[in-house]
Structures are given as structure tokens and as C-alpha cells.
Design an enzyme around this catalytic site. Structure first.
Site, PDB file in Angstrom:
ATOM      1  N   ASP A 164      80.505  34.937  14.934  1.00  0.00           N
ATOM      2  CA  ASP A 164      79.541  35.459  15.907  1.00  0.00           C
ATOM      3  C   ASP A 164      79.263  36.955  15.761  1.00  0.00           C
ATOM      4  O   ASP A 164      78.557  37.525  16.579  1.00  0.00           O
ATOM      5  CB  ASP A 164      80.101  35.252  17.331  1.00  0.00           C
ATOM      6  CG  ASP A 164      79.664  33.936  17.930  1.00  0.00           C
ATOM      7  OD1 ASP A 164      78.979  33.175  17.238  1.00  0.00           O
ATOM      8  OD2 ASP A 164      80.007  33.702  19.094  1.00  0.00           O
TER       9      ASP A 164
ATOM     10  N   LYS B  50      75.457  38.202  24.161  1.00  0.00           N
ATOM     11  CA  LYS B  50      74.409  37.278  23.675  1.00  0.00           C
ATOM     12  C   LYS B  50      74.484  35.989  24.475  1.00  0.00           C
ATOM     13  O   LYS B  50      75.526  35.650  25.057  1.00  0.00           O
ATOM     14  CB  LYS B  50      74.562  36.992  22.184  1.00  0.00           C
ATOM     15  CG  LYS B  50      75.878  36.306  21.743  1.00  0.00           C
ATOM     16  CD  LYS B  50      75.915  34.809  21.910  1.00  0.00           C
ATOM     17  CE  LYS B  50      77.262  34.223  21.494  1.00  0.00           C
ATOM     18  NZ  LYS B  50      77.520  32.867  21.986  1.00  0.00           N
TER      19      LYS B  50
HETATM   20  O1  C5P Z   1      84.544  32.519  13.526  1.00  0.00           O
HETATM   21  P1  C5P Z   1      85.404  32.564  14.723  1.00  0.00           P
HETATM   22  O2  C5P Z   1      86.656  33.371  14.527  1.00  0.00           O
HETATM   23  O3  C5P Z   1      84.700  32.934  15.965  1.00  0.00           O
HETATM   24  O4  C5P Z   1      85.892  31.062  14.962  1.00  0.00           O
HETATM   25  C1  C5P Z   1      86.990  30.742  15.764  1.00  0.00           C
HETATM   26  C2  C5P Z   1      87.324  29.293  15.568  1.00  0.00           C
HETATM   27  O5  C5P Z   1      86.286  28.462  16.111  1.00  0.00           O
HETATM   28  C3  C5P Z   1      87.433  28.850  14.113  1.00  0.00           C
HETATM   29  O6  C5P Z   1      88.725  29.055  13.601  1.00  0.00           O
HETATM   30  C4  C5P Z   1      87.101  27.376  14.204  1.00  0.00           C
HETATM   31  O7  C5P Z   1      88.212  26.645  14.669  1.00  0.00           O
HETATM   32  C5  C5P Z   1      86.065  27.337  15.293  1.00  0.00           C
HETATM   33  N1  C5P Z   1      84.696  27.389  14.754  1.00  0.00           N
HETATM   34  C6  C5P Z   1      84.165  26.248  14.143  1.00  0.00           C
HETATM   35  N2  C5P Z   1      82.895  26.290  13.653  1.00  0.00           N
HETATM   36  C7  C5P Z   1      82.130  27.402  13.770  1.00  0.00           C
HETATM   37  C8  C5P Z   1      82.633  28.554  14.391  1.00  0.00           C
HETATM   38  C9  C5P Z   1      83.932  28.513  14.871  1.00  0.00           C
HETATM   39  O8  C5P Z   1      84.836  25.223  14.037  1.00  0.00           O
HETATM   40  N3  C5P Z   1      80.881  27.361  13.304  1.00  0.00           N
END
Ligand code: C5P
Length: 343
Positions: free
Chosen positions: A143, A17
């Protein structure tokens, strides 16, 4: 429960994406940030082979040794949850043919997980209800859910709340994948720091760190979200208020959309740290891109082009200048779903 564990291998594509605009809001108490973005699936992909045989456990195979093989792998995590939810037993082997960059802002690991889930369901000849799939996907990462929709997708919340937008015609694009990997959590932390400096109000967190001026900072952040939301709405209302989209129309509606003043906030903190990425964006613009941007927290950059020929020519020109560039196309929702299993 007995399933046909004949070790049938299901091969699936796992598409990437890009983000068409991304605004970062306030850090939340759960450690995530509110987001507003439009995701768009593109044709670049990894390939996954998933089989379920006798035994137990999950085995991840990948030629790229940087890909984790343990329970930190998103495929491992989603398959663990899905096997439980489906009440299934067996040994699951997931072979990942990695073509997308790691830490590239293309959602590779998230897409891999969703494709692994879809392949697992097919191998077991059993499906989870759509709501259950979404729940499991968002538990694994912000994501992931977008890849259960595909095409052009509005992303809210921490990015996990997803809504399908109009399935617009594909548009040619050029993707530059620099060698460098950008850590998404670090990019968010850098954003907090950058925003705090800019607003002069300390950390923009909702927690205790900035008790003196949190209101000013938070309202500024939410104003910016509202502003981008308005740009999205203006584009959508224009799209729907006129005659329905026709192929003969002069400009692809996605180009009208990106010209509505959208921007990726991560550029503010990622470009100063990796100036070569800013150069990559300029190189795409110079090569004729109608719009160029960082995808997610990077390091991938993309440019949208008016024609396939222009994109192919630009990619060749960029490669000559040392950029790792390839011409591809955005993927409509219908093509996304058709091509996942068409391996
Ligand atoms: O959801 P995901 O595992 O991809 O997120 C990884 C890290 O990225 C989270 O632990 C957080 O620190 C950060 N994050 C965030 N806000 C989001 C998505 C991710 O702060 N909307």
C-alpha cells in the site's frame, strides 16, 4: 559523506486513502493476492516530524503506545533503506502524531512511511530518483506506492503497481472509524476460505493444496477481476469520450464511477465477523450517502456525499447515534502534494 546535520525538523502531513472498489484475485506463490482497486487519497491525516542529527540509528516517537517503535515500524524500515540508498549517515528521529486509526484500512502505516521518506529527503536536502523511491516503497508494503502518486490511483498486482488516473474534483465524504481493528493478512486468509467454500473447490491457492479443481476456481476469480476492470474501463471511456469535465456538471464523476457497479470484496468476510461494520455502512446510506463502502480490509467505512453540507449534517447525525464519524473530503493529486509539506 557530509550532510548538513543541523537537526532541522521537517514536518509533513501523512494522508489517508480509501478504496473505491476492490477485487481480490488468486493467492500467489509469494503469499500475496492479486488485486484490482482504485485508491483515493482523502484529507484525514497524521502529522510526522522528522529530523536528522549527529550520531546513528533511528528513533521512533509516538504518543500512541500501540505504534511499534522497532524495526517492524514501516517508517523505520523505509528510512533504513533510504539512508542506505542515499549513502547518508546520521541519527533520524521520527515523531508520529497519530490521528488515523491503526488497522483501519486507511493505509495509515503505509502513508506514514512515505511521508517519512519525503521528509527525510528534505531534511538531507537530497532526493532519490522517482523509480528508486517506488522500488523502496513497494519493498516495505503493497500500500505504500500509491502515496507516491496521490489523488485517484489505479492499483494492480498485489496493490503495489500504481498508475495515476484523471485528477478528478474533490468530493465530500464521511468517514466512520469504529473502535475495532481488522488484521489485513487474516482478512485475506478468510477470503481464501470463503471463496473455497463458495466454489466448492478447496483452497483457491495456486500451490499444491487444491490440485483437483484449481482451474475452475482460478478462472472464476480472474473473471471477477476482469469484470471490475471492465467497469473501470467503461467509466474511464465515458469520462474521456464526452466533453472534458467541467465544474458545472451535474454530478461529480467519482459518483458516476462508484455507481458503475464497484464493490469491495473484503465486505464478504469482514461484515459477517464484525456485524457492526455492516450496520455502519447501512447507517451511512441511511444518512444520505450516495455510495458507502468498507475501505480496504476495514474497519473504516466511508460514504460519498453530493455536497459538503450533506456530509457535515450526516456526520453530526451519525455521531448522535454513537458512531465515530467525521466529515472530510477526497484530495486531488495537486492538493495532496501541496498540503504534504504545508504544515
Ligand atoms: O504488503 P503488506 O505488508 O501490506 O501485506 C501484509 C500482508 O497482507 C501480506 O503479508 C499478505 O499476507 C497480505 N496481503 C495479500 N495480498 C496483497 C496484499 C497483502 O495477501 N495483495
Amino acid at each position: 559523506m557530509a550532510y548538513n546535520l543541523s537537526s532541522m525538523t521537517v514536518t509533513v502531513r501523512s494522508f489517508a486513502k480509501i478504496n473505491l472498489g476492490l477485487r481480490i484475485g488468486a493467492a500467489r506463490n509469494d503469499g500475496f493476492h492479486d488485486l484490482l482497486t482504485v485508491y483515493q487519497t482523502i484529507a484525514l491525516h497524521d502529522v510526522l516530524r522528522v529530523s536528522v542529527g549527529r550520531g546513528a540509528g533511528i528513533e521512533i516517537r509516538c504518543g500512541d503506545l500501540r505504534v511499534p517503535r522497532d524495526e517492524s515500524n514501516t517508517c523505520f524500515r523505509i528510512v533504513t533503506k533510504a539512508m542506505k540508498a542515499l549513502g547518508a549517515n546520521g541519527r533520524v528521529v521520527i515523531d508520529i502524531e497519530k490521528r488515523l486509526p491503526l488497522q483501519g484500512g486507511l493505509g495509515g502505516a503505509s502513508s506514514n512511511a512515505v511521508s517519512a521518506l519525503l521528509a527525510l529527503e528534505r531534511a538531507l536536502k537530497k532526493s532519490l530518483p522517482p523509480g528508486e523511491r517506488l522500488r523502496i516503497a513497494e519493498e516495505v508494503g503493497s500500500d505504500l506506492p500509491l502515496f507516491l502518486i496521490g489523488g485517484t490511483v489505479l492499483g494492480l498486482g498485489r496493490g503495489e503497481k500504481v498508475y495515476p488516473l484523471e485528477d478528478l474534483p474533490a468530493i465530500p465524504c464521511v468517514v466512520i472509524t469504529p473502535e475495532v481493528g481488522v488484521s489485513t493478512p487474516k482478512a485475506f486468509t478468510d477470503w481464501d476460505r470463503w471463496w473455497a467454500t463458495l466454489s466448492g473447490a478447496g483452497s483457491p491457492q495456486t500451490g499444491t493444496a487444491n490440485t483437483h479443481k484449481p482451474k475452475l476456481t482460478l478462472s472464476q476469480l480472474s473473471d471477477r477481476m476482469i469484470e471490475l476492470g471492465r467497469a473501470y474501463s467503461a467509466w474511464l471511456s465515458k469520462l474521456y469520450s464526452g466533453a472534458p469535465f467541467r465544474r458545472g456538471r451535474a454530478e461529480n464523476p467519482l459518483l458516476e464511477f462508484v455507481r458503475a457497479g464497484i464493490k469491495n470484496d473484503f465486505e464478504e468476510v469482514v461484515f459477517p465477523e464484525y456485524p457492526e461494520l455492516c450496520e455502519g455502512k447501512r447507517a451511512l446510506e441511511h444518512a444520505g450517502a450516495k455510495y458507502a463502502s468498507l475501505s480496504g480490509s476495514g474497519s473504516t467505512l466511508y460514504g460519498l456525499f453530493a455536497t459538503r453540507e450533506a456530509a457535515v449534517k450526516a456526520a453530526a447525525r451519525l455521531r448522535k447515534r454513537g458512531w465515530n464519524a467525521q466529515a472530510t473530503t477526497t484530495l486531488t493529486r495537486s492538493r495532496y502534494w501541496r498540503q504534504i509539506f504545508d504544515c
